[in-house]
Design a protein around this motif. Structure first.
Motif, short mmCIF file in Angstrom:
data_model
loop_
_atom_site.label_atom_id
_atom_site.label_comp_id
_atom_site.label_asym_id
_atom_site.label_seq_id
_atom_site.Cartn_x
_atom_site.Cartn_y
_atom_site.Cartn_z
N ASP A 187 0.84 -1.20 0.00
CA ASP A 187 0.00 0.00 0.00
C ASP A 187 0.87 1.25 0.00
OD1 ASP A 187 -1.89 1.97 0.26
OD2 ASP A 187 -2.66 1.31 2.20
N PRO A 188 1.05 1.89 -1.16
CA PRO A 188 1.90 3.09 -1.23
C PRO A 188 1.35 4.28 -0.44
CG PRO A 188 0.72 2.75 -3.29
CD PRO A 188 0.48 1.52 -2.46
N ASN A 189 0.10 4.21 -0.03
CA ASN A 189 -0.49 5.29 0.75
C ASN A 189 -0.31 5.10 2.26
OD1 ASN A 189 -1.56 6.63 -1.57
ND2 ASN A 189 -3.22 5.13 -1.64
N SER A 190 0.32 4.03 2.66
CA SER A 190 0.53 3.75 4.08
C SER A 190 1.86 4.35 4.55
CB SER A 190 0.53 2.24 4.33
OG SER A 190 1.61 1.63 3.63
N ASP A 191 2.14 4.19 5.84
CA ASP A 191 3.41 4.68 6.40
C ASP A 191 4.47 3.58 6.23
OD1 ASP A 191 2.19 7.05 7.21
OD2 ASP A 191 1.52 6.15 9.10
N TRP A 192 5.06 3.53 5.05
CA TRP A 192 5.99 2.45 4.71
C TRP A 192 7.47 2.85 4.87
CZ3 TRP A 192 8.91 4.68 1.03
CH2 TRP A 192 8.32 5.65 0.20
N GLU A 193 7.74 4.10 5.21
CA GLU A 193 9.12 4.58 5.22
C GLU A 193 10.03 3.80 6.17
OE1 GLU A 193 6.48 6.46 5.48
OE2 GLU A 193 6.51 7.87 3.79
N SER A 208 16.11 -0.48 -3.24
CA SER A 208 16.06 -1.93 -3.38
C SER A 208 14.74 -2.54 -2.90
CB SER A 208 17.22 -2.58 -2.61
OG SER A 208 17.07 -2.44 -1.22
N VAL A 209 13.89 -1.73 -2.27
CA VAL A 209 12.59 -2.21 -1.77
C VAL A 209 11.48 -1.47 -2.50
CG1 VAL A 209 11.08 -2.50 0.21
CG2 VAL A 209 13.55 -2.77 0.50
N ALA A 210 10.66 -2.22 -3.22
CA ALA A 210 9.54 -1.62 -3.95
C ALA A 210 8.29 -1.62 -3.08
CB ALA A 210 9.28 -2.39 -5.24
N VAL A 211 7.55 -0.52 -3.11
CA VAL A 211 6.29 -0.41 -2.37
C VAL A 211 5.18 -0.05 -3.36
CG1 VAL A 211 5.03 0.79 -0.56
CG2 VAL A 211 7.47 0.34 -0.28
N ARG A 212 4.25 -0.96 -3.56
CA ARG A 212 3.12 -0.70 -4.45
C ARG A 212 2.13 -1.86 -4.36
NH1 ARG A 212 7.51 -1.83 -8.00
NH2 ARG A 212 7.25 -3.75 -9.22
N ALA A 213 0.97 -1.66 -4.92
CA ALA A 213 -0.03 -2.74 -4.99
C ALA A 213 0.35 -3.59 -6.19
CB ALA A 213 -1.42 -2.16 -5.15
N PHE A 214 1.08 -4.64 -5.95
CA PHE A 214 1.62 -5.45 -7.04
C PHE A 214 0.54 -6.08 -7.91
CE2 PHE A 214 4.93 -5.12 -3.86
CZ PHE A 214 6.06 -4.89 -4.61
N ASP A 215 -0.61 -6.36 -7.31
CA ASP A 215 -1.72 -6.93 -8.08
C ASP A 215 -2.74 -5.87 -8.48
OD1 ASP A 215 -2.95 -6.36 -5.69
OD2 ASP A 215 -3.91 -8.31 -5.47
N GLY A 216 -2.42 -4.60 -8.21
CA GLY A 216 -3.30 -3.51 -8.58
C GLY A 216 -4.39 -3.20 -7.57
N ASP A 217 -4.44 -3.93 -6.47
CA ASP A 217 -5.47 -3.72 -5.45
C ASP A 217 -4.83 -3.41 -4.11
OD1 ASP A 217 -7.64 -3.71 -3.78
OD2 ASP A 217 -8.04 -5.86 -3.89
N PRO A 218 -4.73 -2.12 -3.73
CA PRO A 218 -4.08 -1.74 -2.47
C PRO A 218 -4.92 -2.04 -1.23
CG PRO A 218 -4.95 0.21 -3.54
CD PRO A 218 -5.17 -0.94 -4.49
N GLU A 219 -6.18 -2.41 -1.44
CA GLU A 219 -7.07 -2.65 -0.30
C GLU A 219 -6.89 -4.04 0.30
OE1 GLU A 219 -8.93 -0.30 0.96
OE2 GLU A 219 -8.24 1.09 -0.59
N ASN A 220 -6.35 -4.98 -0.47
CA ASN A 220 -6.22 -6.36 0.00
C ASN A 220 -4.82 -6.89 -0.27
OD1 ASN A 220 -9.18 -6.94 0.68
ND2 ASN A 220 -9.33 -6.29 -1.47
N VAL A 221 -4.33 -7.72 0.64
CA VAL A 221 -3.04 -8.37 0.46
C VAL A 221 -3.30 -9.79 -0.03
CG1 VAL A 221 -0.87 -9.05 1.54
CG2 VAL A 221 -2.08 -7.01 2.36
N THR A 222 -2.89 -10.07 -1.25
CA THR A 222 -3.20 -11.36 -1.87
C THR A 222 -1.94 -12.18 -2.12
OG1 THR A 222 -3.01 -10.52 -4.13
CG2 THR A 222 -5.15 -10.25 -3.03
N GLU A 223 -2.17 -13.45 -2.47
CA GLU A 223 -1.05 -14.31 -2.83
C GLU A 223 -0.34 -13.78 -4.07
OE1 GLU A 223 -2.29 -18.67 -1.01
OE2 GLU A 223 -2.28 -18.38 -3.19
N MET A 224 -1.09 -13.17 -4.98
CA MET A 224 -0.48 -12.61 -6.18
C MET A 224 0.42 -11.43 -5.83
SD MET A 224 -0.16 -13.23 -9.33
CE MET A 224 -1.52 -14.34 -9.66
#
Length: 252
Positions: A187-193, A208-224
């Motif tokens: 979730d790029p809108n969270s406090d990830w720093e 070296s650490v990417a922060v984003r909704a890898f499956d396009g859905d920032p609301e849920n954490v999925t296996e994808m």
């Protein structure tokens, strides 16, 4: 002539010949093994390497669960055709935090050691949903069931503790914040720093650490989310442009 007779004696007495062979092999083995007792580490340190983030580690567990290693290796051999196709040959340091490593011995599909950043997240989504939609000749089965499937990460702290016990340099802080670090990376809108800082400090470089909704859905954490996060960091930690330049300079 006397030496020939002695050699003939050994050939005629198999038990003595066997003892002689074992004696010679033992000397050779001792010469090779003894220095290892005086070395703290046989792996050359490479700038940029760091432990997996909790999300990447969860993705790696899925990669192993689904048997991806059966068809895809993660080791570019130091051969010309391999390097031209996949990139810089694999370094031992790239597998130093892998337990078990994913080198593989068979390739039904391409090697994945340099997969990170090669394709967009959406490409990976399409590839998992319908492999032949992006690679017509693919024989890979679809993994669409992981899209939208909630990631179970209740045991991620235990996973990190296990890796730490095996020598991976996770800190107590990383264990404590494992679950929250896993969530914020999607979730790029969270406090990830703070999460990023924890892992990039070990890498010794930023980015070296990417922060984003890898499956396009920032609301849920999925296996994808987890699987794509893992695949997108494969081979991305080491700056091979710098490594090759330093290697060329040292050879001159």
């Amino acid at each position: 002539m006397s030496l020939f007779n002695k050699h003939s004696f050994l050939e005629k007495h198999s038990s003595i010949l066997t003892i002689g062979i074992l004696f010679v092999v033992a000397i050779g083995g001792l010469i090779e093994i003894a220095p290892l007792f005086y070395l703290k580490n046989t792996i050359e340190k490479v700038e940029g390497m760091r432990p997996y983030t909790p999300l990447e580690l969860a993705g790696r567990n899925i990669y192993i669960r689904e048997g991806c290693y059966v068809c895809h290796s993660q080791m570019v051999r130091p051969l010309r055709d391999e390097v031209e196709r996949y990139g810089h040959y694999s370094l031992a340091a790239e597998s130093m935090y892998d337990h078990p490593f994913q080198w593989g011995s068979k390739r039904t599909g391409p090697d994945l050691a340099r997969l990170g950043g090669k394709y967009a997240d959406t490409w990976h989504m399409d590839h998992m949903k319908d492999p032949r939609s992006v690679v017509p000749e693919s024989v890979m089965p679809p993994y669409a069931f992981m899209i939208g499937r909630p990631l179970k990460f209740e045991n991620i702290e235990a996973d990190i503790k296990a890796m730490k016990a095996l020598g991976v340099p996770y800190t107590d802080e990383m264990v404590e914040f494992a679950k929250s670090d896993l969530i914020v990376q999607t979730d790029p809108n969270s406090d990830w720093e703070e999460m990023v800082e924890r892992y990039e400090n070990l890498a010794g470089r930023e980015g070296s650490v990417a922060v984003r909704a890898f499956d396009g859905d920032p609301e849920n954490v999925t296996e994808m989310d987890a699987l794509i996060a893992y695949m997108q960091m494969l081979g991305s930690l080491v700056d091979f442009d710098k490594y090759e330049a330093d290697d060329l300079h040292n050879r001159r």
